[in-house]
Design a protein around this motif. Structure first.
Motif, PDB file in Angstrom:
ATOM      1  N   ILE A 157     -20.085   9.467  37.853  1.00  0.00           N
ATOM      2  CA  ILE A 157     -21.508   9.336  37.518  1.00  0.00           C
ATOM      3  C   ILE A 157     -21.680   8.343  36.376  1.00  0.00           C
ATOM      4  CG2 ILE A 157     -23.457  10.544  36.441  1.00  0.00           C
ATOM      5  CD1 ILE A 157     -23.325  11.245  39.329  1.00  0.00           C
ATOM      6  N   VAL A 158     -20.878   8.507  35.326  1.00  0.00           N
ATOM      7  CA  VAL A 158     -20.992   7.624  34.162  1.00  0.00           C
ATOM      8  C   VAL A 158     -20.585   6.198  34.517  1.00  0.00           C
ATOM      9  CG1 VAL A 158     -20.120   7.189  31.826  1.00  0.00           C
ATOM     10  CG2 VAL A 158     -20.721   9.507  32.525  1.00  0.00           C
ATOM     11  N   PRO A 164     -17.683  -0.307  30.278  1.00  0.00           N
ATOM     12  CA  PRO A 164     -16.328   0.125  29.920  1.00  0.00           C
ATOM     13  C   PRO A 164     -16.311   1.053  28.711  1.00  0.00           C
ATOM     14  CG  PRO A 164     -16.363  -2.233  30.381  1.00  0.00           C
ATOM     15  CD  PRO A 164     -17.794  -1.780  30.330  1.00  0.00           C
ATOM     16  N   ARG A 165     -17.221   0.858  27.760  1.00  0.00           N
ATOM     17  CA  ARG A 165     -17.252   1.714  26.570  1.00  0.00           C
ATOM     18  C   ARG A 165     -17.700   3.129  26.923  1.00  0.00           C
ATOM     19  NH1 ARG A 165     -18.359  -3.381  25.133  1.00  0.00           N
ATOM     20  NH2 ARG A 165     -17.375  -4.215  23.231  1.00  0.00           N
ATOM     21  N   ALA A 166     -18.702   3.234  27.800  1.00  0.00           N
ATOM     22  CA  ALA A 166     -19.135   4.563  28.240  1.00  0.00           C
ATOM     23  C   ALA A 166     -18.029   5.250  29.029  1.00  0.00           C
ATOM     24  CB  ALA A 166     -20.403   4.455  29.081  1.00  0.00           C
ATOM     25  N   MET A 170     -16.266   8.815  27.961  1.00  0.00           N
ATOM     26  CA  MET A 170     -16.285   9.988  28.829  1.00  0.00           C
ATOM     27  C   MET A 170     -14.894  10.450  29.220  1.00  0.00           C
ATOM     28  SD  MET A 170     -19.213  11.205  28.973  1.00  0.00           S
ATOM     29  CE  MET A 170     -18.968  12.413  30.276  1.00  0.00           C
ATOM     30  N   ARG A 171     -13.923   9.547  29.280  1.00  0.00           N
ATOM     31  CA  ARG A 171     -12.554   9.990  29.564  1.00  0.00           C
ATOM     32  C   ARG A 171     -12.085  10.981  28.514  1.00  0.00           C
ATOM     33  NH1 ARG A 171     -11.708   4.728  31.667  1.00  0.00           N
ATOM     34  NH2 ARG A 171     -11.155   3.891  29.628  1.00  0.00           N
ATOM     35  N   GLY A 172     -12.370  10.690  27.255  1.00  0.00           N
ATOM     36  CA  GLY A 172     -11.983  11.614  26.193  1.00  0.00           C
ATOM     37  C   GLY A 172     -12.790  12.897  26.216  1.00  0.00           C
TER      38      GLY A 172
END
Length: 239
Positions: A157-158, A164-166, A170-172
């Motif tokens: 979704i993100v 790339p920054r978002a 969100m990975r973290g």
């Protein structure tokens, strides 16, 4: 911090990391090691409270002690690990305050992503792939895989934002969320209803209705946070 009851030691899980050596390429940088460990935490491979032995993890990945320590430092900064003096490095056990903050960030990022999609059609192939993976896991009664597919749904979704920054943020956040999921005694009962809602959001996005998709997503996050907060409350009352 005491280790979570029944949590395995990293030495018993190290064999599962050996296949990840190829991901490091020729340069075993701390960032790449951190990426692998972050993904493994997000997949539920290392439960909260697991002690990460430098010897077993470093040996499985074939990296130096200094490289591994730097990777541990990066993940500690991301609140996924915690270092205890004279005891070692552990996968962090999150609190209800962490839970509430995670969901605050999720609303800021996920809902804003859907709100800012612009004109349809939307490139939802990765979202659809995550939904299909979740449905397949449910049919196979593979509840940990279902949890992983659910996390990948929200990451997808993100990714619609094209930022790339978002994606990195969100990975973290979603890796930390996986640590929260361990509070649920019955993963099937928790995750299965959201699988239906994932498909509903996908189909609304495929129809081009971002406004309705955002409404569904906001309600979804409210309900999920409420269930997890209730589970934390029950856990604390038993102490």
């Amino acid at each position: 911090m005491p280790e979570a009851a029944g949590c395995p030691q990293a030495s018993g899980l190290a064999a599962g990391l050996e296949a990840d050596r190829a991901l490091l390429g020729r340069t075993s940088t701390a960032e790449r090691v951190a990426d692998i460990l972050r993904d493994r935490i997000a997949e539920g491979f290392f439960p909260p409270g697991t002690r990460l032995s430098e010897d077993s993890v470093g040996g499985a990945l074939g990296v130096s002690r200094n490289t591994l320590r730097e990777a541990f430092r990066l993940l500690t900064h991301e609140r996924l690990l915690v270092h205890e003096l004279n005891r070692g490095v552990f996968v962090r056990v999150v609190t209800v305050d962490d839970l509430n903050d995670i969901y605050r960030v999720r609303r800021l990022v996920e809902c804003a992503t859907v709100r800012g999609l612009g004109e349809p059609p939307y490139a939802v192939q990765a979202v659809e792939a995550a939904v299909l993976a979740g449905e397949r896991a449910a049919r196979d009664r593979a509840w940990q895989d279902l949890s992983t597919a659910n996390i990948r749904f929200h990451q997808a979704i993100v990714s619609l934002a094209g930022s790339p920054r978002a994606d990195e943020l969100m990975r973290g956040v979603l890796a930390e969320l996986r640590l929260v999921f361990h509070v649920m005694a019955d993963p099937r009962r928790f995750h299965a209803p959201y699988l239906v809602r994932n498909r509903q959001i996908l189909e609304v996005l495929q129809s081009g209705d971002a406004v309705e998709a955002e409404r569904l997503l906001a309600s979804y996050l409210d309900d999920s946070q409420g269930q997890l907060a209730d589970a934390y409350g029950r856990k604390m009352s038993r102490r």
